[in-house]
Design a protein around this motif. Structure first.
Motif, PDB file in Angstrom:
ATOM      1  N   LYS A   8      11.446 -11.915   6.124  1.00  0.00           N
ATOM      2  CA  LYS A   8      10.173 -11.819   5.409  1.00  0.00           C
ATOM      3  C   LYS A   8       9.054 -12.084   6.395  1.00  0.00           C
ATOM      4  O   LYS A   8       9.134 -13.002   7.206  1.00  0.00           O
ATOM      5  CB  LYS A   8      10.094 -12.847   4.273  1.00  0.00           C
ATOM      6  N   THR A   9       8.012 -11.300   6.315  1.00  0.00           N
ATOM      7  CA  THR A   9       6.893 -11.463   7.233  1.00  0.00           C
ATOM      8  C   THR A   9       5.612 -11.739   6.460  1.00  0.00           C
ATOM      9  O   THR A   9       5.400 -11.224   5.361  1.00  0.00           O
ATOM     10  CB  THR A   9       6.700 -10.207   8.100  1.00  0.00           C
ATOM     11  N   VAL A  10       4.780 -12.577   7.052  1.00  0.00           N
ATOM     12  CA  VAL A  10       3.488 -12.937   6.470  1.00  0.00           C
ATOM     13  C   VAL A  10       2.455 -12.817   7.582  1.00  0.00           C
ATOM     14  O   VAL A  10       2.699 -13.239   8.707  1.00  0.00           O
ATOM     15  CB  VAL A  10       3.498 -14.387   5.930  1.00  0.00           C
ATOM     16  N   ALA A  11       1.299 -12.263   7.246  1.00  0.00           N
ATOM     17  CA  ALA A  11       0.227 -12.135   8.232  1.00  0.00           C
ATOM     18  C   ALA A  11      -1.052 -12.749   7.673  1.00  0.00           C
ATOM     19  O   ALA A  11      -1.436 -12.490   6.536  1.00  0.00           O
ATOM     20  CB  ALA A  11      -0.018 -10.667   8.567  1.00  0.00           C
ATOM     21  N   ARG A  12      -1.671 -13.586   8.484  1.00  0.00           N
ATOM     22  CA  ARG A  12      -2.979 -14.138   8.146  1.00  0.00           C
ATOM     23  C   ARG A  12      -3.996 -13.281   8.888  1.00  0.00           C
ATOM     24  O   ARG A  12      -3.971 -13.190  10.115  1.00  0.00           O
ATOM     25  CB  ARG A  12      -3.073 -15.590   8.593  1.00  0.00           C
ATOM     26  N   LEU A  18      -9.387  -5.797   5.389  1.00  0.00           N
ATOM     27  CA  LEU A  18      -8.199  -5.422   6.145  1.00  0.00           C
ATOM     28  C   LEU A  18      -6.947  -6.084   5.573  1.00  0.00           C
ATOM     29  O   LEU A  18      -5.880  -5.471   5.539  1.00  0.00           O
ATOM     30  CB  LEU A  18      -8.368  -5.799   7.619  1.00  0.00           C
ATOM     31  N   ALA A  19      -7.069  -7.302   5.081  1.00  0.00           N
ATOM     32  CA  ALA A  19      -5.916  -7.989   4.487  1.00  0.00           C
ATOM     33  C   ALA A  19      -5.396  -7.222   3.279  1.00  0.00           C
ATOM     34  O   ALA A  19      -4.191  -7.147   3.050  1.00  0.00           O
ATOM     35  CB  ALA A  19      -6.284  -9.414   4.102  1.00  0.00           C
ATOM     36  N   GLU A  20      -6.305  -6.652   2.489  1.00  0.00           N
ATOM     37  CA  GLU A  20      -5.893  -5.892   1.317  1.00  0.00           C
ATOM     38  C   GLU A  20      -5.073  -4.663   1.712  1.00  0.00           C
ATOM     39  O   GLU A  20      -4.184  -4.248   0.996  1.00  0.00           O
ATOM     40  CB  GLU A  20      -7.113  -5.479   0.498  1.00  0.00           C
ATOM     41  N   GLU A  24       0.612  -2.421   3.984  1.00  0.00           N
ATOM     42  CA  GLU A  24       1.080  -1.078   4.333  1.00  0.00           C
ATOM     43  C   GLU A  24       0.789  -0.755   5.792  1.00  0.00           C
ATOM     44  O   GLU A  24       1.648  -0.238   6.507  1.00  0.00           O
ATOM     45  CB  GLU A  24       0.407  -0.038   3.434  1.00  0.00           C
ATOM     46  N   ALA A  25      -0.406  -1.124   6.245  1.00  0.00           N
ATOM     47  CA  ALA A  25      -0.801  -0.776   7.605  1.00  0.00           C
ATOM     48  C   ALA A  25       0.076  -1.444   8.660  1.00  0.00           C
ATOM     49  O   ALA A  25       0.406  -0.834   9.676  1.00  0.00           O
ATOM     50  CB  ALA A  25      -2.260  -1.158   7.835  1.00  0.00           C
ATOM     51  N   PHE A  26       0.474  -2.690   8.407  1.00  0.00           N
ATOM     52  CA  PHE A  26       1.239  -3.437   9.406  1.00  0.00           C
ATOM     53  C   PHE A  26       2.708  -3.594   9.050  1.00  0.00           C
ATOM     54  O   PHE A  26       3.475  -4.161   9.815  1.00  0.00           O
ATOM     55  CB  PHE A  26       0.618  -4.815   9.626  1.00  0.00           C
ATOM     56  N   GLY A  27       3.106  -3.129   7.869  1.00  0.00           N
ATOM     57  CA  GLY A  27       4.498  -3.227   7.467  1.00  0.00           C
ATOM     58  C   GLY A  27       4.981  -4.648   7.265  1.00  0.00           C
ATOM     59  O   GLY A  27       6.115  -4.974   7.592  1.00  0.00           O
TER      60      GLY A  27
END
Length: 137
Positions: A8-12, A18-20, A24-27
């Motif tokens: 599982k990946t999480v991005a801050r 851009l977060a919204e 999809e953009a970063f998978g």
């Protein structure tokens, strides 16, 4: 992902727009804007002495708040809290810096504070009276 496809990946991400679009953009599995997550907590901490906040973990609701000890809370009482699902997340001995719960090796003394999290009803009871209800302990 190549080494562990089930991870599982999480991005801050600092930009709300851009977060919204980030999932999809970063998978990644979850994207959030730090400012969106932090703003309500910051406002609550500034305006509410207890800073009670709700949050969910796997669909289960919990609450957290700033507990200030009015008298000593010994290790046995803190163990009773833990047995009922309450956790000290961080603490501060009077006039010292904030420390992780893992550094708490003794009692909380009058004037010490802690961030306590757990089931809503127990957090509310502890926030209201400073102690767990007798029916729980």
């Amino acid at each position: 992902r190549t080494l562990n496809p089930g991870i599982k990946t999480v991005a801050r991400i600092f930009d709300e727009a851009l977060a919204e679009q980030g999932q999809e953009a970063f998978g990644v599995d979850e994207c959030f804007a730090a400012v969106t997550a932090a703003t309500p907590a910051f406002v609550d901490a500034a305006t509410d002495p207890l800073a009670i906040r709700g949050f969910n973990v796997n669909g289960t609701g919990y609450r957290a708040f700033r507990y200030v000890a009015t008298s000593s809370v010994d290790v046995g009482e803190m163990e009773a809290w833990r047995a009922h699902g309450l956790r000290i997340v961080a603490f501060r001995h009077d006039h010292e810096g904030l420390r992780p719960a893992s550094a708490l090796t003794g009692p909380l003394h009058a004037g010490d504070s802690a961030i306590v999290a757990g089931p809503g009803a127990l957090v509310d009871a502890l926030a209201t009276s400073g102690r767990l209800p007798a029916t729980v302990t």
